[in-house]
Design an enzyme around this catalytic site. Structure first.
Site, PDB file in Angstrom:
ATOM      1  N   SER A  80     -18.551  -0.304 -30.746  1.00  0.00           N
ATOM      2  CA  SER A  80     -19.292  -1.330 -30.386  1.00  0.00           C
ATOM      3  C   SER A  80     -20.684  -1.367 -30.879  1.00  0.00           C
ATOM      4  O   SER A  80     -21.651  -0.395 -30.687  1.00  0.00           O
ATOM      5  CB  SER A  80     -19.397  -1.555 -28.751  1.00  0.00           C
ATOM      6  OG  SER A  80     -20.342  -2.615 -28.439  1.00  0.00           O
ATOM      7  N   HIS A  84     -16.473  -3.552 -33.344  1.00  0.00           N
ATOM      8  CA  HIS A  84     -16.436  -4.582 -32.165  1.00  0.00           C
ATOM      9  C   HIS A  84     -17.834  -5.120 -31.918  1.00  0.00           C
ATOM     10  O   HIS A  84     -18.882  -4.453 -31.707  1.00  0.00           O
ATOM     11  CB  HIS A  84     -16.084  -3.632 -30.858  1.00  0.00           C
ATOM     12  CG  HIS A  84     -16.016  -4.546 -29.506  1.00  0.00           C
ATOM     13  ND1 HIS A  84     -14.629  -5.304 -29.481  1.00  0.00           N
ATOM     14  CD2 HIS A  84     -16.747  -4.786 -28.537  1.00  0.00           C
ATOM     15  CE1 HIS A  84     -14.995  -5.952 -28.255  1.00  0.00           C
ATOM     16  NE2 HIS A  84     -16.125  -5.728 -27.731  1.00  0.00           N
ATOM     17  N   ASP A 109     -20.048  -7.885 -29.889  1.00  0.00           N
ATOM     18  CA  ASP A 109     -20.427  -8.409 -28.389  1.00  0.00           C
ATOM     19  C   ASP A 109     -21.251  -9.511 -28.596  1.00  0.00           C
ATOM     20  O   ASP A 109     -22.591  -9.267 -28.802  1.00  0.00           O
ATOM     21  CB  ASP A 109     -20.791  -7.352 -27.492  1.00  0.00           C
ATOM     22  CG  ASP A 109     -19.733  -6.266 -27.106  1.00  0.00           C
ATOM     23  OD1 ASP A 109     -18.498  -6.778 -26.810  1.00  0.00           O
ATOM     24  OD2 ASP A 109     -19.950  -5.135 -27.157  1.00  0.00           O
ATOM     25  N   MET A 120     -23.304 -12.408 -26.549  1.00  0.00           N
ATOM     26  CA  MET A 120     -23.500 -12.702 -25.216  1.00  0.00           C
ATOM     27  C   MET A 120     -24.717 -13.816 -25.113  1.00  0.00           C
ATOM     28  O   MET A 120     -25.624 -13.796 -25.838  1.00  0.00           O
ATOM     29  CB  MET A 120     -24.285 -11.301 -24.507  1.00  0.00           C
ATOM     30  CG  MET A 120     -23.397 -10.331 -24.437  1.00  0.00           C
ATOM     31  SD  MET A 120     -24.111  -8.908 -23.843  1.00  0.00           S
ATOM     32  CE  MET A 120     -22.807  -7.604 -23.837  1.00  0.00           C
ATOM     33  N   HIS A 166     -16.016 -10.412 -29.721  1.00  0.00           N
ATOM     34  CA  HIS A 166     -15.788 -10.347 -28.157  1.00  0.00           C
ATOM     35  C   HIS A 166     -16.798 -11.444 -27.828  1.00  0.00           C
ATOM     36  O   HIS A 166     -18.068 -11.225 -27.715  1.00  0.00           O
ATOM     37  CB  HIS A 166     -15.801  -9.046 -27.531  1.00  0.00           C
ATOM     38  CG  HIS A 166     -15.910  -9.194 -26.099  1.00  0.00           C
ATOM     39  ND1 HIS A 166     -16.337  -8.183 -25.272  1.00  0.00           N
ATOM     40  CD2 HIS A 166     -15.387 -10.205 -25.004  1.00  0.00           C
ATOM     41  CE1 HIS A 166     -16.139  -8.547 -23.927  1.00  0.00           C
ATOM     42  NE2 HIS A 166     -15.512  -9.843 -23.898  1.00  0.00           N
ATOM     43  N   MET A 221     -18.822 -13.422 -24.979  1.00  0.00           N
ATOM     44  CA  MET A 221     -19.180 -13.486 -23.526  1.00  0.00           C
ATOM     45  C   MET A 221     -19.991 -14.683 -23.582  1.00  0.00           C
ATOM     46  O   MET A 221     -21.404 -14.531 -23.249  1.00  0.00           O
ATOM     47  CB  MET A 221     -19.789 -12.311 -23.088  1.00  0.00           C
ATOM     48  CG  MET A 221     -18.817 -11.084 -23.146  1.00  0.00           C
ATOM     49  SD  MET A 221     -19.396  -9.741 -23.278  1.00  0.00           S
ATOM     50  CE  MET A 221     -19.602  -9.090 -24.873  1.00  0.00           C
ATOM     51  N   MET A 250     -11.604  -5.880 -19.601  1.00  0.00           N
ATOM     52  CA  MET A 250     -12.854  -5.474 -19.521  1.00  0.00           C
ATOM     53  C   MET A 250     -12.829  -4.272 -18.139  1.00  0.00           C
ATOM     54  O   MET A 250     -12.187  -4.488 -17.202  1.00  0.00           O
ATOM     55  CB  MET A 250     -13.832  -6.677 -18.914  1.00  0.00           C
ATOM     56  CG  MET A 250     -14.110  -7.497 -19.673  1.00  0.00           C
ATOM     57  SD  MET A 250     -14.806  -6.803 -21.266  1.00  0.00           S
ATOM     58  CE  MET A 250     -16.183  -5.867 -20.979  1.00  0.00           C
ATOM     59  N   ASP A 253     -12.317  -2.233 -22.891  1.00  0.00           N
ATOM     60  CA  ASP A 253     -13.687  -2.354 -23.192  1.00  0.00           C
ATOM     61  C   ASP A 253     -14.552  -2.388 -22.241  1.00  0.00           C
ATOM     62  O   ASP A 253     -14.553  -2.896 -21.229  1.00  0.00           O
ATOM     63  CB  ASP A 253     -14.082  -3.882 -23.731  1.00  0.00           C
ATOM     64  CG  ASP A 253     -15.370  -4.153 -24.258  1.00  0.00           C
ATOM     65  OD1 ASP A 253     -16.057  -3.187 -24.455  1.00  0.00           O
ATOM     66  OD2 ASP A 253     -15.558  -5.409 -24.517  1.00  0.00           O
TER      67      ASP A 253
END
Ligand code: DX5
Ligand code: ZN
Length: 214
Positions: free
Chosen positions: A6, A31, A33, A35, A64, A66, A135, A173
């Site tokens: 990540s 990966h 992330d 957000m 991913h 979010m 998750m 994850d």
């Protein structure tokens, strides 16, 4: 086992160095992330950073999201280099439509589920997706403690995938370490995301190799 470090836990002052480390290690995916400070109580980074990651990364880019209303940004994430996009089931009123939108871009589509969301919520979407991002912490931060109930959910999901004939991969994850990785593999996991376990290790390359051996 597919290993997806990540990038959230990378050193953003030395991002190119950390990307090259992942390129040269036994990692399989990056990966990423994203957000928004609304769906989760944290803001990570957006398109300009992803663009720079893409410039140097030589492996699959696993994004991913979010964020609320992810359908508004799916096309742009694809343009910026995503090979896989996962949206949260909890963020999509029209999940099937969001998945079709991702697939129409000829990239892989995933659904992420929070720790409280039952596996059964995937029953009517499992044949349409390439990945379930399960998750194992509440999303929002790296370095959190792994939630033990995840093992049960992975086994249940594996059963659903086999019974339905789905090709979806199971990605775990949050809070993945060398110990729970073994149990996760036994339970049926295909992909392990690892932030803290890789980047807080004295040798991130070795940490990746160790996870890969599992
Ligand atoms: C959590 C993120 C994870 C996180 C994992 O909200 O989705 O991908 O970066 O980091 P670790 O492995 O440190 O829990
Ligand atoms: Zn993630």
């Amino acid at each position: 086992m597919i290993i997806a470090p990540s990038v959230l836990s990378a050193d953003f002052g030395n991002l190119q160095r950390d990307i090259e480390m992942i390129n040269n290690a036994e990692a399989d995916w990056f990966h990423i992330d994203i957000m928004d400070g609304v769906f989760v109580p944290n803001i990570s980074f957006g398109f300009p950073v992803l663009k720079q990651i893409k410039k140097h990364a030589k492996k699959t880019i696993d994004v991913h999201l979010m964020i609320v209303e992810p359908q508004r940004y799916i096309d742009e994430f694809c343009i910026q280099g995503a090979d896989i996009i996962s949206v949260h089931i909890e963020a999509c009123t029209h999940l099937h439509r969001a998945i079709q939108q991702i697939k129409s871009l000829n990239i892989k589509a995933g659904v992420a589920i929070n720790p409280h969301t039952p596996v059964s919520a995937l029953q009517d979407i499992i044949l349409d997706i390439d990945l379930v991002c399960m998750m194992s912490v509440n999303p929002g931060f790296g370095g959190q403690k792994f939630i033990q109930n995840t093992y049960k959910k992975v086994k249940e999901l594996k059963q659903m995938i086999i019974t339905s004939g789905s090709n979806a991969l199971i990605e775990i994850d949050g809070g993945v370490d060398f110990d729970n990785a073994v149990l996760l593999k036994e339970a049926g996991a295909d992909v392990l995301v690892a932030g803290n376990t890789v980047f807080s290790h004295p040798s991130p390359t070795e940490a990746i190799a160790k996870l890969k051996q599992i």
